[in-house]
Design a protein around this motif. Structure first.
Motif, PDB file in Angstrom:
ATOM      1  N   VAL A 426      31.301  33.217  64.850  1.00  0.00           N
ATOM      2  CA  VAL A 426      30.901  31.890  65.295  1.00  0.00           C
ATOM      3  C   VAL A 426      29.664  31.437  64.523  1.00  0.00           C
ATOM      4  N   CYS A 427      29.698  30.213  64.054  1.00  0.00           N
ATOM      5  CA  CYS A 427      28.562  29.682  63.294  1.00  0.00           C
ATOM      6  C   CYS A 427      27.360  29.491  64.212  1.00  0.00           C
ATOM      7  N   PRO A 428      26.181  29.960  63.803  1.00  0.00           N
ATOM      8  CA  PRO A 428      24.980  29.757  64.628  1.00  0.00           C
ATOM      9  C   PRO A 428      24.561  28.296  64.629  1.00  0.00           C
ATOM     10  N   VAL A 429      23.615  27.992  65.497  1.00  0.00           N
ATOM     11  CA  VAL A 429      23.117  26.619  65.557  1.00  0.00           C
ATOM     12  C   VAL A 429      22.486  26.257  64.217  1.00  0.00           C
ATOM     13  N   GLY A 430      22.632  25.006  63.856  1.00  0.00           N
ATOM     14  CA  GLY A 430      22.077  24.541  62.595  1.00  0.00           C
ATOM     15  C   GLY A 430      23.016  24.705  61.421  1.00  0.00           C
ATOM     16  N   THR A 431      24.198  25.293  61.659  1.00  0.00           N
ATOM     17  CA  THR A 431      25.185  25.443  60.599  1.00  0.00           C
ATOM     18  C   THR A 431      26.510  24.864  61.069  1.00  0.00           C
ATOM     19  N   ARG A 432      27.383  24.615  60.124  1.00  0.00           N
ATOM     20  CA  ARG A 432      28.688  24.055  60.448  1.00  0.00           C
ATOM     21  C   ARG A 432      29.785  24.848  59.757  1.00  0.00           C
ATOM     22  N   LYS A 433      31.011  24.632  60.236  1.00  0.00           N
ATOM     23  CA  LYS A 433      32.156  25.307  59.650  1.00  0.00           C
ATOM     24  C   LYS A 433      32.550  24.642  58.333  1.00  0.00           C
ATOM     25  N   PRO A 448      24.711  25.392  56.088  1.00  0.00           N
ATOM     26  CA  PRO A 448      23.751  24.542  56.817  1.00  0.00           C
ATOM     27  C   PRO A 448      24.273  23.118  56.973  1.00  0.00           C
ATOM     28  N   CYS A 449      23.946  22.526  58.081  1.00  0.00           N
ATOM     29  CA  CYS A 449      24.362  21.148  58.339  1.00  0.00           C
ATOM     30  C   CYS A 449      23.700  20.202  57.329  1.00  0.00           C
ATOM     31  N   THR A 453      22.546  15.452  60.392  1.00  0.00           N
ATOM     32  CA  THR A 453      23.524  15.976  61.341  1.00  0.00           C
ATOM     33  C   THR A 453      22.981  17.258  61.940  1.00  0.00           C
ATOM     34  N   ILE A 454      23.470  17.586  63.117  1.00  0.00           N
ATOM     35  CA  ILE A 454      23.006  18.791  63.800  1.00  0.00           C
ATOM     36  C   ILE A 454      24.201  19.543  64.359  1.00  0.00           C
ATOM     37  N   ASN A 462      29.676  19.510  62.319  1.00  0.00           N
ATOM     38  CA  ASN A 462      28.592  18.526  62.293  1.00  0.00           C
ATOM     39  C   ASN A 462      28.690  17.551  63.457  1.00  0.00           C
ATOM     40  N   VAL A 463      27.542  17.258  64.045  1.00  0.00           N
ATOM     41  CA  VAL A 463      27.470  16.243  65.088  1.00  0.00           C
ATOM     42  C   VAL A 463      26.618  15.110  64.542  1.00  0.00           C
ATOM     43  N   HIS A 464      27.219  13.990  64.271  1.00  0.00           N
ATOM     44  CA  HIS A 464      26.491  12.842  63.721  1.00  0.00           C
ATOM     45  C   HIS A 464      25.855  12.082  64.881  1.00  0.00           C
ATOM     46  N   GLN A 465      24.558  11.925  64.819  1.00  0.00           N
ATOM     47  CA  GLN A 465      23.833  11.268  65.889  1.00  0.00           C
ATOM     48  C   GLN A 465      23.720   9.769  65.623  1.00  0.00           C
ATOM     49  N   LYS A 466      23.117   9.070  66.564  1.00  0.00           N
ATOM     50  CA  LYS A 466      22.890   7.640  66.412  1.00  0.00           C
ATOM     51  C   LYS A 466      21.950   7.392  65.233  1.00  0.00           C
ATOM     52  N   PRO A 467      22.029   6.205  64.632  1.00  0.00           N
ATOM     53  CA  PRO A 467      21.181   5.942  63.461  1.00  0.00           C
ATOM     54  C   PRO A 467      19.692   6.044  63.758  1.00  0.00           C
ATOM     55  N   GLU A 468      19.315   5.871  65.037  1.00  0.00           N
ATOM     56  CA  GLU A 468      17.888   5.920  65.374  1.00  0.00           C
ATOM     57  C   GLU A 468      17.323   7.337  65.329  1.00  0.00           C
TER      58      GLU A 468
END
Length: 756
Positions: A426-433, A448-449, A453-454, A462-468
């Motif tokens: 499983v990929c740790p936090v801060g990384t993506r598949k 790494p993301c 993205t986080i 990757n989780v794309h957040q709001k532009p703010e």
């Protein structure tokens, strides 16, 4: 063909006989009609099973005259295994107690096929639900190389792919395969990284592979079993448990059959020596072959002969009827045919699905019974392998299913911890598949993301957040982007404020000087009224940049652009008026020219007001149609938000600038033409120079404004405003203030009107 005696199959035969005798004794079912049976041995061979079924359908086999029924016997139904071979008996209804292949639910191909065992379609859903429950993403599959295995694994694969599960390999086996093919499957298991393997295989096909796995000491694998071998007695031994302990699987619901045990214990070759397989049964259970007076044995035999005093061992698994599963399916199959015959007039069983029997057991539109499975776990208790029931899987309403498991009671191959089976960790936090080309989706690298993205949960993409928001350095948390706009606290804002107030103060001071010395020749020669109007407009121009500082709002955005446009239009209109006054004054020196009288103070006010009103109208249309508005701009930087005023209408913005530029060009042309007038104090020269500065500033402003980013755009605009305002103030009013304050001796009519 030599057939090994299977006491489990023999018990199924006895349950069929028991059910038929029970029905024949029941006056409520088929009164005045007796059911009979014929038994043909398939030796667990699909070919033999097909031959036996065709024999029953054709009626070619000779019937013994000792049978109490007349020679002409009608065969209305077939009860049999039919597990591995799809056969079509169009004249007979077939009721299977063990056939689970989902392919047999096709009513177009098999309109007369029914079964009391649930279809593998439901078993596949149950197995997929089990895989999903424990989060297994990377599994291997062993299937029998026939319709049972192929269709079962096909249904299972379709289900687990919905959950993102990957099949690492598919091994195919059959009881007739040579040893090298079995060894190939063993090697496949050893080379794979899977920790969970599903075996969708009948016990007869799977046992050789199981023995080889135990022989090669392949352990550490969590096995999932299909219903065809999870409760089979032959592999349920401590020896096989070494590699297959903790196996999980599904099996049909267990039920009890009253009076069955007493019927089974009454079986004896001495009561009916001609009963099918009774001699083999006695030899297997008792341990010796019964000797009958009419039976002659060879001179040499290795089989122990019974004395006649032996009794059945009631502790044998054959007599345990408290945990009946497939046996109960046989019982239901017999009763299904009996009830169908009872409810039809012509003994055709095509409508069996409409007839409920035995506590609302019935067939659906595909000839399948309701799906209900017990979840079985292999556990070693007191040195014996036990099939412990730990839950169930059942179909409920509207095609939904319910899975219930006592997780805490499961004995896993790895102990009491749920085993994991993943192709990639499983990929740790801060990384993506990152998918690995050429491999299933379950196999991936962790990278790494990307910026912005986080992945704040393990195993996420990757989780794309709001532009703010923006990602932190570890890429596991969102942080609010910094907002950027020109403020009063930063150096650039302070500088603009200081210069703006300085210009406004100088304008106000100059105005006070002009009011104080308004009766002097220099002030009168420069048209004191227009000069005061011009100083007032310059005061507003110097204050205008203050609206560009601070957080942009709807009102400040509308104010800053319109105020700038109107104040500068007023300013240039005053300059234009002064320029026209200079030109007309010169023309008035010619005899008979009365231009000066035609361009008096009233006409000057009209020029200033009309030129300003045009700009006001442009601004009103701008605000009405597409006004400026505050906007968050993200394109300049990923880590900050630039707050700026969007002009709304670019055309309106440049129309305002263009109108001011038009007035400035007219002033420049007129002043340039009047620069060599003979007065000693010729204001046209100063206006020309001021207009050159004004036009130069605003011509350079346009490319600088377009190429600037963020708050630098605001800085460029305020610089242009202040520069052009200071150019007008200094070029037009500095010479006059110099004479008034420093050289008062030149502030005379003679000096002002003197010739060069």
């Amino acid at each position: 063909m030599f057939c090994r005696f299977d006491w489990r199959a023999y018990r199924w035969i006895q349950v069929m006989i028991f059910s038929i005798e029970e029905i024949n004794k029941d006056p409520a079912i088929l009164p005045n009609i007796s059911l009979g049976y014929r038994i043909l041995d398939s030796c667990a061979s699909p070919t033999n099973a097909l031959r036996a079924a065709i024999t029953l359908a054709s009626g070619l086999e000779e019937i013994s005259t000792a049978f109490p029924c007349p020679p002409k016997i009608n065969c209305f139904g077939v009860i049999g295994l039919l597990k591995l071979f799809r056969i079509v008996l169009v004249l007979l209804s077939q009721v299977s107690y063990f056939s689970t292949c989902a392919c047999l639910s096709d009513r177009l191909k098999y309109p007369t096929f029914f079964r009391t065992a649930p279809s593998d379609f439901f078993q596949a859903k149950a197995l997929a639900a089990l895989v999903k429950r424990f989060g297994w993403q990377w599994i291997g599959v062993i299937q029998s190389d026939n319709d049972y295995g192929r269709n079962g694994i096909l249904s299972f694969t379709e289900e687990v792919q919905k959950f993102g599960v990957c099949i690492a390999f598919v091994g195919k086996i059959l009881r007739t395969y040579p040893m090298d093919k079995i060894l190939n499957v063993v090697e496949m298991i050893k080379q794979s990284t899977v920790k969970v393997i599903l075996a969708f295989v009948p016990e007869g096909d799977f046992y050789p592979l199981m023995s080889e796995i135990v022989k090669q000491n392949i352990t550490g694998i969590q096995w999932i079993a299909s219903e065809s071998w999870i409760t089979a007695p032959r592999p349920s031994t401590p020896e096989i448990y070494q590699a297959f302990g903790g196996t999980l699987g599904f099996v049909v619901q267990k039920m009890a059959i009253p009076n069955l045990q007493s019927f089974l214990t009454s079986i004896s070759p001495y009561k009916d020596p001609s009963a099918a397989f009774v001699m083999d049964f006695w030899e297997t259970v008792v341990g010796c072959r019964p000797f009958l007076p009419r039976e002659h044995t060879g001179t040499k035999t290795t089989v122990k002969i019974c004395t006649g005093n032996e009794t059945l061992n009631s502790q044998h698994m054959f007599f345990k009827v408290s945990d009946l599963r497939v046996v109960y399916n046989v019982y239901n199959a017999v009763y299904a045919i009996a009830h169908a015959l009872h409810h039809t007039n012509n003994f055709k069983l095509y409508n069996m699905k409409y007839i409920p029997f035995l506590d609302n057991v019935f067939f659906d539109k595909n000839g399948d019974p309701p799906a209900y499975y017990d979840i079985i776990n292999w556990q070693l208790i007191n040195g014996q392998v036990k099939h412990v029931t730990l839950g169930y899987f059942a179909s409920v309403t509207n095609g939904a299913y319910e899975l219930n498991i006592k997780d805490e009671d499961i004995v896993w191959r790895t102990g009491h911890m749920v085993p994991t089976s993943l192709c990639s960790n499983v990929c740790p936090v801060g990384t993506r598949k990152a998918h690995i080309k050429g491999k299933p989706i379950c196999c991936f690298d962790c990278i790494p993301c990307a910026d912005g993205t986080i992945a704040n949960l393990t195993g996420k993409t990757n989780v794309h957040q709001k532009p703010e928001y923006w990602s932190n350095d570890r890429k596991d948390k969102c942080i609010l982007k910094t907002t950027e706009f020109l403020t009063y606290q930063e150096p650039m804002g302070i500088a603009v404020t200081v210069v703006s107030l300085l210009g406004a103060s100088l304008s106000l001071a100059t105005m006070m000087v002009f009011i104080r010395y308004r009766e002097t020749p220099v002030i009168k020669a420069s048209n004191s009224e227009l000069s005061c109007f011009l100083l007032f407009s310059l005061l507003l121009c110097f204050l205008c940049p203050l609206t560009f500082i601070g957080r942009p709002t709807v009102w400040t955005c509308m104010l800053r652009h319109t105020a700038f446009g109107v104040t500068f239009a007023l300013c240039i209109s005053c300059v234009l008026g002064k320029t026209i006054v200079v030109v007309t004054a010169f023309k008035a020196t010619f005899p008979g020219n009365n231009a000066a009288t035609k361009f008096g103070p009233a006409q000057q006010r009209i020029i200033v007001c009309s030129c300003t009103v045009i700009q006001i109208l442009i601004c009103i249309l701008w605000l009405k149609l597409n006004p400026p508005f505050p906007e968050m701009v993200f394109k300049y930087s990923h880590k900050k938000i630039v707050l700026e005023c969007n002009p709304g209408s670019e055309a309106a913005f440049y129309a305002v600038l263009g109108y001011i530029g038009l007035l400035a060009v007219i002033c420049l042309v007129l002043a340039f033409l009047a620069r060599k007038l003979p007065d000693n104090f010729n204001e046209a020269r100063f206006i020309t120079f001021s207009m050159l500065i004004f036009c130069s500033v605003w011509i350079t402003f346009i490319p600088a404004y377009i190429s600037s980013l963020g708050k630098l755009t605001v800085a460029v605009e305020t610089f242009a405003i202040l520069s052009s305002a200071f150019g007008l103030l200094i070029c037009i009013f500095a010479p006059k203030c110099y004479i008034i304050m420093i050289k008062p001796e030149k502030n005379t009519k003679k000096h002002v009107m003197g010739k060069i």
